[in-house]
Design an enzyme around this catalytic site. Structure first.
Site, PDB file in Angstrom:
ATOM      1  CE  LYS A 281      -4.592  -0.918   1.629  1.00 13.41           C
ATOM      2  NZ  LYS A 281      -5.619  -0.431   2.979  1.00 13.41           N
ATOM      3  CD  GLU A 362     -19.987  -4.651   6.941  1.00 10.85           C
ATOM      4  OE1 GLU A 362     -19.196  -3.791   6.632  1.00 10.85           O
ATOM      5  OE2 GLU A 362     -20.063  -5.808   6.148  1.00 10.85           O
ATOM      6  NE  ARG A 390     -21.803  -5.435   1.835  1.00 10.78           N
ATOM      7  CZ  ARG A 390     -20.866  -5.976   1.438  1.00 10.78           C
ATOM      8  NH1 ARG A 390     -19.954  -6.370   2.243  1.00 10.78           N
ATOM      9  NH2 ARG A 390     -20.576  -6.114   0.310  1.00 10.78           N
TER      10      ARG A 390
END
Length: 601
Positions: A281, A362, A390
């Protein structure tokens, strides 16, 4: 300079290795320069530059399909598919989206924004292409973080049996999914990920199969021996191979030559294949490499919120939750890979044994909270409004039916600005207010948030949601109230609102010569609210939420049941909300202070 609106697969596929490396440098520089101005997701996009170039070298979006999970890492893809000249409009009103959108470009095969979806979508696209006789391949990029979401495994399970030309690129930039097996394994993985090896392997199998009887037996013996040797080196195989997919990797995601070889082999297989790629990253920008979390998403240059104080609602929640958690050993904190973004980092530091990061899961988080509550704990799940969508089934089935007491700390409720349609927090109110045994608080200040959180944990049964917006208070010294505040009847028109925009409701109403009613507990609505509103000739309800199924509609229905003869008007959000600043979005829907005053007048 290679970047322009006409660069495509044909141009990229004819570049030399030095030219491809130069293109990567140019992409990285363009992303860095632009995102520093417009804001957006920086570290993840810098980390996928070589991967993106390799994808567009091997796959042609005119015949093939490339999907991006979440879309945090699709900026280079946009630059290589005709959006270079518009890239400086990234995440701005009327500009290009920060995520993949089919409506924006035919090169975007599927919408992105929420995680763990790309493999399932790619399965559907690959199946449709096969059914319609199209010869193209499908590549789905998914990150290691997205692999903590259950939907990714549902997709993978079905991808393995699809027998389609589906290439799943696992972009691993943080967590190792398969165990490192040493230098020999890495060397053999590299050998296996070359077109020369794959072609030789196919020729050998073809030659053996043409020898009657002996050839078939010999091929089986060679395959058995190969599998035994591979098991000695790799163990019993990777998860992907055990599910029935081919596996290539690990591959250095910043070595453009190795990436092209691995992707080309995967495409040649014409069957489900996972290409496991390691990336860094923030690659190429040292501050982002050293602090990828800090540079995951950065704000637009010069952006600030009107009246924003030193801390945000997220921090105000986090600090108060930490304080409560220190005093009560029953309190548990849950987050779905959003510890810092939701302010849960304070509680996690002070009460680590009662803090749970579930990853991007979730649905699991809601049911996990219900399990904690079933054993008399006090769970609080901090989650963005858009991601709570979700967990809808779990809220109903695992919590509300038996009135199980969990608290949902809903961050980013309402309009959130530049992230566009996929991230606005405008559906939690209609979603939750229609479920029995659910209470919703919508505070308009930090102090009100603190009071609502305490009430939610200790004084309210069932599922309790405390929803609050992105950023800071619009009015720091707003007097807190319990369920509602009311100015008292002295006019014919009543202005009603809740949440952030209700902070200036009294000022708007006073400017227009109206009365006002500011709600804090918005669902279920107390009968007293209907009684107050029914006494007016005109009621105007301002709602920073989807009007369909919202609180305005519910109040209107309750008034009609009482025989209300006056006029009722609702000002709020219809449809999906494109990218813009929060202030521009509020103005667009008539929810800024000036528009509210004008409407009331």
């Amino acid at each position: 300079m290679y970047l322009n609106d006409n660069i495509d697969h044909e141009i990229i596929a004819n570049m030399t290795l030095p030219q491809l490396k130069a293109l990567c440098r140019e992409l990285r520089g363009c992303i860095l320069q632009t995102v520093m101005q417009t804001g957006g997701h920086l570290a993840s996009n810098l980390g996928t530059v070589e991967l993106t170039v390799a994808l567009h070298y091997v796959f042609d979006v005119k015949t093939d399909r490339i999907l991006w999970d979440v879309g945090h890492q699709a900026y280079a893809h946009k630059l290589l598919t005709g959006r270079y000249s518009k890239f400086d409009t990234l995440r701005s009103k009327g500009g290009i989206s920060g995520f993949a959108r089919r409506s924006e470009s035919p090169a975007d095969a599927f919408i992105s924004g929420h995680s763990s979806t790309s493999v399932s979508a790619a399965c559907g696209i690959a199946a449709a292409m096969k059914l319609s006789g199209k010869s193209g391949s499908v590549a789905a990029v998914i990150g290691d973080g997205a692999f903590t979401g259950g939907m990714a495994y549902e997709g993978l399970n079905n991808a393995a049996k699809s027998r389609t030309g589906l290439v799943m690129v696992l972009n691993d930039n943080a967590m190792s999914i398969s165990k490192s097996t040493g230098a020999l394994a890495r060397y053999l993985s590299h050998i296996r990920a070359t077109r020369r090896y794959y072609c030789a392997k196919q020729q050998f199998k073809t030659a053996l199969s043409q020898v009657p009887l002996v050839g078939e037996r010999l091929e089986k013996a060679v395959r058995t021996a190969k599998n035994l040797i591979k098991d000695m080196i790799y163990g019993t195989g990777t998860l992907f191979e055990n599910l029935g997919c081919s596996y290539i990797g690990p591959v250095n995601g910043h070595n453009i030559e190795d990436m092209i070889e691995a992707l080309a082999v995967a495409k040649m297989m014409h069957r489900p294949c996972v290409v496991h790629v390691f990336t860094t990253k923030g690659k190429g920008y040292r501050p982002a490499e050293e602090n990828p979390g800090e540079y995951h998403a950065i704000a637009r240059k010069g952006a600030k919120q009107t009246g924003a104080p030193a801390i945000s609602y997220s921090e105000a929640f986090g600090l108060e939750f930490e304080r409560l958690g220190k005093t009560d050993s029953r309190i548990c904190g849950i987050t779905a890979a959003m510890k810092y973004a939701t302010g849960m980092n304070y509680f996690s530091h002070s009460c680590p044994e009662r803090f749970f990061d579930t990853g991007i899961a979730e649905q699991h988080s809601v049911t996990f909270a219900a399990g904690l509550a079933a054993e008399k704990m006090l769970p609080v799940f901090a989650v963005y409004s858009t991601f709570l969508q979700r967990g809808y089934d779990q809220i109903i089935h695992d919590c509300a039916i038996e009135n199980t007491h969990i608290v949902l700390a809903i961050d980013r409720a309402g309009l959130v600005g530049e992230d566009g349609e996929t991230h606005q927090g405008i559906f939690d109110v209609p979603m939750l207010s229609g479920i029995p045994n659910v209470t919703i608080f919508s505070p308009a200040s930090h102090e009100e948030l603190r009071r609502c959180l305490k009430r939610a944990i200790y004084d309210t049964d069932g599922v309790v949601a405390v929803r609050y917006p992105k950023g800071g208070e619009y009015r720091k010294f707003l007097p807190p109230s319990a369920d509602f505040s009311y100015s008292g009847k002295r006019a014919k028109t009543l202005a009603v609102s809740y949440g952030r925009i209700s902070a200036w409701l009294d000022e708007c109403a006073d400017s227009a010569g109206c009365d006002w009613l500011r709600l804090v507990k918005i669902s279920p609505l107390p009968e007293k609210i209907t009684e107050i509103a029914a006494a007016y000739d005109r009621v105007v309800f301002f709602e920073e939420s989807s009007l369909s199924g919202g609180i305005a509609q519910k109040l209107c229905f309750m008034l009609s049941e009482r025989g209300f003869k006056g006029s009722f008007e609702a000002v709020g959000i219809n449809g999906f909300v494109p990218a813009a600043t929060v202030e521009e979005q509020l103005e667009a829907f008539g929810l800024d202070k000036a528009s509210m005053i004008e409407k009331l007048k």
